[in-house]
Write a protein that holds these residues in place. Structure first.
Motif, PDB file in Angstrom:
ATOM      1  N   ALA A  43      50.331  43.208 -70.034  1.00  0.00           N
ATOM      2  CA  ALA A  43      50.499  41.946 -71.024  1.00  0.00           C
ATOM      3  C   ALA A  43      50.671  40.716 -70.209  1.00  0.00           C
ATOM      4  O   ALA A  43      50.069  39.780 -70.508  1.00  0.00           O
ATOM      5  CB  ALA A  43      51.530  41.962 -72.091  1.00  0.00           C
ATOM      6  N   SER A  44      51.193  40.694 -68.823  1.00  0.00           N
ATOM      7  CA  SER A  44      51.315  39.788 -68.188  1.00  0.00           C
ATOM      8  C   SER A  44      50.141  39.274 -67.455  1.00  0.00           C
ATOM      9  O   SER A  44      49.829  38.177 -67.452  1.00  0.00           O
ATOM     10  CB  SER A  44      52.745  40.177 -67.361  1.00  0.00           C
ATOM     11  N   VAL A  76      50.183  55.420 -56.457  1.00  0.00           N
ATOM     12  CA  VAL A  76      49.445  55.588 -57.883  1.00  0.00           C
ATOM     13  C   VAL A  76      50.331  56.697 -58.572  1.00  0.00           C
ATOM     14  O   VAL A  76      50.552  57.744 -57.962  1.00  0.00           O
ATOM     15  CB  VAL A  76      47.806  55.979 -57.704  1.00  0.00           C
ATOM     16  N   VAL A  77      50.845  56.574 -59.909  1.00  0.00           N
ATOM     17  CA  VAL A  77      51.680  57.495 -60.421  1.00  0.00           C
ATOM     18  C   VAL A  77      51.047  57.867 -61.632  1.00  0.00           C
ATOM     19  O   VAL A  77      50.536  56.906 -62.400  1.00  0.00           O
ATOM     20  CB  VAL A  77      52.961  56.800 -60.771  1.00  0.00           C
ATOM     21  N   ALA A  78      51.052  58.981 -61.800  1.00  0.00           N
ATOM     22  CA  ALA A  78      50.479  59.630 -63.298  1.00  0.00           C
ATOM     23  C   ALA A  78      51.360  59.312 -64.266  1.00  0.00           C
ATOM     24  O   ALA A  78      52.507  59.392 -64.198  1.00  0.00           O
ATOM     25  CB  ALA A  78      50.355  61.251 -62.987  1.00  0.00           C
ATOM     26  N   VAL A  79      50.814  58.935 -65.552  1.00  0.00           N
ATOM     27  CA  VAL A  79      51.483  58.603 -66.780  1.00  0.00           C
ATOM     28  C   VAL A  79      50.925  59.799 -67.547  1.00  0.00           C
ATOM     29  O   VAL A  79      49.840  59.657 -68.147  1.00  0.00           O
ATOM     30  CB  VAL A  79      51.160  57.192 -67.134  1.00  0.00           C
ATOM     31  N   THR A  85      49.386  54.656 -63.548  1.00  0.00           N
ATOM     32  CA  THR A  85      50.111  53.549 -63.224  1.00  0.00           C
ATOM     33  C   THR A  85      49.747  53.131 -61.888  1.00  0.00           C
ATOM     34  O   THR A  85      49.861  53.965 -60.907  1.00  0.00           O
ATOM     35  CB  THR A  85      51.465  53.437 -63.375  1.00  0.00           C
ATOM     36  N   ILE A  86      49.321  51.816 -61.451  1.00  0.00           N
ATOM     37  CA  ILE A  86      49.033  51.539 -60.212  1.00  0.00           C
ATOM     38  C   ILE A  86      50.061  50.418 -59.520  1.00  0.00           C
ATOM     39  O   ILE A  86      50.608  49.619 -60.285  1.00  0.00           O
ATOM     40  CB  ILE A  86      47.662  50.730 -59.986  1.00  0.00           C
ATOM     41  N   ASP A  90      52.804  44.217 -53.845  1.00  0.00           N
ATOM     42  CA  ASP A  90      53.816  43.207 -54.195  1.00  0.00           C
ATOM     43  C   ASP A  90      54.823  43.459 -55.221  1.00  0.00           C
ATOM     44  O   ASP A  90      55.630  42.780 -55.760  1.00  0.00           O
ATOM     45  CB  ASP A  90      53.038  41.724 -54.730  1.00  0.00           C
ATOM     46  N   GLY A  91      54.613  45.124 -55.597  1.00  0.00           N
ATOM     47  CA  GLY A  91      55.780  45.515 -56.258  1.00  0.00           C
ATOM     48  C   GLY A  91      55.172  45.511 -57.843  1.00  0.00           C
ATOM     49  O   GLY A  91      55.874  46.009 -58.869  1.00  0.00           O
ATOM     50  N   HIS A  92      54.195  44.831 -58.340  1.00  0.00           N
ATOM     51  CA  HIS A  92      53.649  44.779 -59.651  1.00  0.00           C
ATOM     52  C   HIS A  92      53.094  46.328 -59.940  1.00  0.00           C
ATOM     53  O   HIS A  92      52.545  46.722 -59.222  1.00  0.00           O
ATOM     54  CB  HIS A  92      52.548  43.870 -59.597  1.00  0.00           C
ATOM     55  N   ASP A  93      53.832  46.768 -61.093  1.00  0.00           N
ATOM     56  CA  ASP A  93      53.146  47.979 -61.611  1.00  0.00           C
ATOM     57  C   ASP A  93      53.624  48.112 -63.095  1.00  0.00           C
ATOM     58  O   ASP A  93      53.707  49.270 -63.680  1.00  0.00           O
ATOM     59  CB  ASP A  93      54.388  49.135 -60.824  1.00  0.00           C
ATOM     60  N   TYR A  94      53.235  47.121 -63.794  1.00  0.00           N
ATOM     61  CA  TYR A  94      53.077  47.142 -65.225  1.00  0.00           C
ATOM     62  C   TYR A  94      51.988  47.817 -65.892  1.00  0.00           C
ATOM     63  O   TYR A  94      51.930  47.962 -67.245  1.00  0.00           O
ATOM     64  CB  TYR A  94      53.397  45.891 -65.822  1.00  0.00           C
ATOM     65  N   GLY A  95      50.735  47.640 -65.210  1.00  0.00           N
ATOM     66  CA  GLY A  95      49.585  48.013 -65.913  1.00  0.00           C
ATOM     67  C   GLY A  95      49.663  49.605 -65.892  1.00  0.00           C
ATOM     68  O   GLY A  95      49.578  50.193 -65.076  1.00  0.00           O
TER      69      GLY A  95
END
Ligand SMILES: [Zn+2]
Ligand SMILES: [Zn+2]
Length: 118
Positions: A43-44, A76-79, A85-86, A90-95
């Motif tokens: 969303a961001s 990269v983390v499996a959801v 989730t990538i 820079d720590g962004h991990d909302y997507g």
């Protein structure tokens, strides 16, 4: 989700310049990091929940990769079994990139014809 929707069988190394996904229909998608970040579905990055879509903005393909901020994937983390989730450097991990979104983001000419609206 439709049973014909391709799902990944293998994902590439996050230390490369590009992130690759090999799909169960034997297709390999090669994503430059800049493209993935520019298409981050959160969303961001999209400018609000009302702009979140099930497919990437066609605009992202019109941009010159060199004009996009350069960035790297740190993890990269499996959801569940439906998405990744990538985590960016820079720590962004909302997507949350689900399989459909990722495949629709494949930059190859074939998938641009198939998924692109332009
Ligand atoms: Zn984002
Ligand atoms: Zn493709």
């Amino acid at each position: 989700m439709s049973p014909r929707m391709p799902t990944p069988v293998e994902t590439g190394s996050v230390t490369d310049r590009e992130f690759t996904i090999t799909w169960n229909d034997n297709h390999t998608s090669i994503y430059p990091f800049e493209l993935l970040r520019a298409a981050c579905p959160c969303a961001s990055c999209r400018g609000g929940h009302e702009n979140m879509k099930s497919e990437p903005d066609a605009d992202v393909f019109k941009k010159n990769l060199g004009d996009l901020p350069s960035t790297r994937i740190s993890n990269v983390v499996a959801v569940g079994s439906y998405a990744l989730t990538i985590v960016w450097e820079d720590g962004h991990d909302y997507g949350i990139f689900n399989w459909h979104y990722l495949r629709a983001l494949c930059p190859c000419p074939e998938d641009r014809v198939k998924y692109g609206k332009a």
